[in-house]
Write a protein that holds these residues in place. Structure first.
Motif, PDB file in Angstrom:
ATOM      1  N   SER A   6       0.839  -1.192   0.000  1.00  0.00           N
ATOM      2  CA  SER A   6       0.000   0.000   0.000  1.00  0.00           C
ATOM      3  C   SER A   6       0.873   1.241   0.000  1.00  0.00           C
ATOM      4  CB  SER A   6      -0.919   0.007   1.227  1.00  0.00           C
ATOM      5  OG  SER A   6      -0.150   0.050   2.418  1.00  0.00           O
ATOM      6  N   GLY A   7       0.236   2.393  -0.210  1.00  0.00           N
ATOM      7  CA  GLY A   7       0.931   3.664  -0.114  1.00  0.00           C
ATOM      8  C   GLY A   7       1.185   4.366  -1.433  1.00  0.00           C
ATOM      9  N   GLY A   8       0.839   3.723  -2.536  1.00  0.00           N
ATOM     10  CA  GLY A   8       1.053   4.361  -3.821  1.00  0.00           C
ATOM     11  C   GLY A   8       0.117   5.539  -4.035  1.00  0.00           C
ATOM     12  N   GLY A   9       0.392   6.282  -5.087  1.00  0.00           N
ATOM     13  CA  GLY A   9      -0.451   7.420  -5.390  1.00  0.00           C
ATOM     14  C   GLY A   9       0.125   8.251  -6.509  1.00  0.00           C
ATOM     15  N   LEU A  10      -0.503   9.387  -6.750  1.00  0.00           N
ATOM     16  CA  LEU A  10      -0.066  10.333  -7.776  1.00  0.00           C
ATOM     17  C   LEU A  10       0.632  11.510  -7.098  1.00  0.00           C
ATOM     18  CD1 LEU A  10      -0.047  11.521 -10.648  1.00  0.00           C
ATOM     19  CD2 LEU A  10      -2.338  12.440 -10.165  1.00  0.00           C
ATOM     20  N   VAL A  11       1.886  11.723  -7.476  1.00  0.00           N
ATOM     21  CA  VAL A  11       2.666  12.817  -6.895  1.00  0.00           C
ATOM     22  C   VAL A  11       3.386  13.552  -8.010  1.00  0.00           C
ATOM     23  CG1 VAL A  11       2.987  11.654  -4.676  1.00  0.00           C
ATOM     24  CG2 VAL A  11       4.687  11.360  -6.500  1.00  0.00           C
ATOM     25  N   LEU A  17       7.051   9.626  -1.191  1.00  0.00           N
ATOM     26  CA  LEU A  17       6.007   8.672  -0.837  1.00  0.00           C
ATOM     27  C   LEU A  17       6.631   7.592   0.022  1.00  0.00           C
ATOM     28  CD1 LEU A  17       3.915   7.829  -4.046  1.00  0.00           C
ATOM     29  CD2 LEU A  17       3.059   8.892  -1.950  1.00  0.00           C
ATOM     30  N   ARG A  18       5.821   6.998   0.872  1.00  0.00           N
ATOM     31  CA  ARG A  18       6.278   5.832   1.621  1.00  0.00           C
ATOM     32  C   ARG A  18       5.345   4.670   1.337  1.00  0.00           C
ATOM     33  NH1 ARG A  18       6.890   4.834   8.128  1.00  0.00           N
ATOM     34  NH2 ARG A  18       4.623   4.691   7.956  1.00  0.00           N
ATOM     35  N   LEU A  19       5.910   3.622   0.801  1.00  0.00           N
ATOM     36  CA  LEU A  19       5.160   2.398   0.561  1.00  0.00           C
ATOM     37  C   LEU A  19       5.303   1.473   1.765  1.00  0.00           C
ATOM     38  CD1 LEU A  19       6.129   1.608  -3.143  1.00  0.00           C
ATOM     39  CD2 LEU A  19       4.363   3.153  -2.266  1.00  0.00           C
ATOM     40  N   SER A  20       4.257   0.699   2.000  1.00  0.00           N
ATOM     41  CA  SER A  20       4.274  -0.280   3.086  1.00  0.00           C
ATOM     42  C   SER A  20       3.961  -1.656   2.523  1.00  0.00           C
ATOM     43  CB  SER A  20       3.231   0.077   4.144  1.00  0.00           C
ATOM     44  OG  SER A  20       3.513   1.326   4.735  1.00  0.00           O
ATOM     45  N   CYS A  21       4.598  -2.640   3.098  1.00  0.00           N
ATOM     46  CA  CYS A  21       4.323  -4.041   2.768  1.00  0.00           C
ATOM     47  C   CYS A  21       4.033  -4.748   4.081  1.00  0.00           C
ATOM     48  CB  CYS A  21       5.511  -4.659   2.054  1.00  0.00           C
ATOM     49  SG  CYS A  21       5.314  -6.423   1.672  1.00  0.00           S
ATOM     50  N   ALA A  22       2.773  -5.023   4.302  1.00  0.00           N
ATOM     51  CA  ALA A  22       2.349  -5.661   5.544  1.00  0.00           C
ATOM     52  C   ALA A  22       2.197  -7.157   5.319  1.00  0.00           C
ATOM     53  CB  ALA A  22       1.028  -5.060   6.006  1.00  0.00           C
ATOM     54  N   TYR A  79       8.979  -1.111   4.819  1.00  0.00           N
ATOM     55  CA  TYR A  79       8.679   0.185   4.215  1.00  0.00           C
ATOM     56  C   TYR A  79       9.665   0.508   3.099  1.00  0.00           C
ATOM     57  CZ  TYR A  79       6.227   0.636   8.658  1.00  0.00           C
ATOM     58  OH  TYR A  79       5.403   0.419   9.737  1.00  0.00           O
ATOM     59  N   LEU A  80       9.201   1.275   2.157  1.00  0.00           N
ATOM     60  CA  LEU A  80      10.068   1.839   1.134  1.00  0.00           C
ATOM     61  C   LEU A  80       9.817   3.336   1.105  1.00  0.00           C
ATOM     62  CD1 LEU A  80      12.168   1.173  -1.076  1.00  0.00           C
ATOM     63  CD2 LEU A  80      10.275   1.238  -2.712  1.00  0.00           C
ATOM     64  N   GLN A  81      10.743   4.080   1.689  1.00  0.00           N
ATOM     65  CA  GLN A  81      10.660   5.535   1.665  1.00  0.00           C
ATOM     66  C   GLN A  81      11.271   6.019   0.364  1.00  0.00           C
ATOM     67  OE1 GLN A  81       9.271   7.758   3.933  1.00  0.00           O
ATOM     68  NE2 GLN A  81       9.719   9.281   2.338  1.00  0.00           N
ATOM     69  N   MET A  82      10.476   6.743  -0.413  1.00  0.00           N
ATOM     70  CA  MET A  82      10.918   7.192  -1.727  1.00  0.00           C
ATOM     71  C   MET A  82      10.938   8.722  -1.729  1.00  0.00           C
ATOM     72  SD  MET A  82       8.835   4.535  -4.182  1.00  0.00           S
ATOM     73  CE  MET A  82       7.256   5.284  -3.857  1.00  0.00           C
TER      74      MET A  82
END
Length: 125
Positions: A6-11, A17-22, A79-82
């Motif tokens: 989760s965490g994707g979007g339009l920027v 953005l920070r993606l999460s993998c739960a 997490y993936l902090q981008m």
């Protein structure tokens, strides 16, 4: 193990953005976890990985210095902090995990047996 990205979007370019993998269903700390991405019409590429012991991290050259992978085993989440996102980062991002991934295979999608459903990141210029 089941993975939920989760965490994707339009920027816009330059944003973060920070993606999460739960993870659920297994002891997540036993897994090597990686992020891959796939842009339209292109192959799935390695982005980053984090090992289960010592938390050693690995990055694709294209994201080194901009992206940071981390894990919180207590929360069963990686997490993936981008940061400093670029239009070239536009892709569907997938998290992947496995307990058997060896060091030489952390960048190879074939080294992972468990995959999340993907989350779309779109970076506009």
């Amino acid at each position: 193990v089941q993975l939920q990205a989760s965490g994707g979007g339009l920027v816009q370019a330059g944003d973060s953005l920070r993606l999460s993998c739960a993870a659920s269903g297994s002891t997540f700390s036993n897994y090597v976890v990686a992020w891959f991405r796939q842009a339209p019409g292109k192959e799935r590429d390695f982005v980053a990985a984090i090992r289960r012991s010592h938390g050693n991290t690995y990055y694709a050259d294209s994201v080194k210095g901009r992206f940071t992978i981390s894990r919180d085993n207590a929360k069963n989440t990686v997490y993936l902090q981008m940061n400093s996102l670029e239009p070239e980062d536009t892709a569907v991002y997938y998290c992947a995990a496995d307990t058997r991934t060896i060091l030489s295979a952390v960048r190879d999608s074939r080294g992972y047996g468990y995959w999340g459903q993907g989350t779309l990141v779109t970076v506009s210029s």
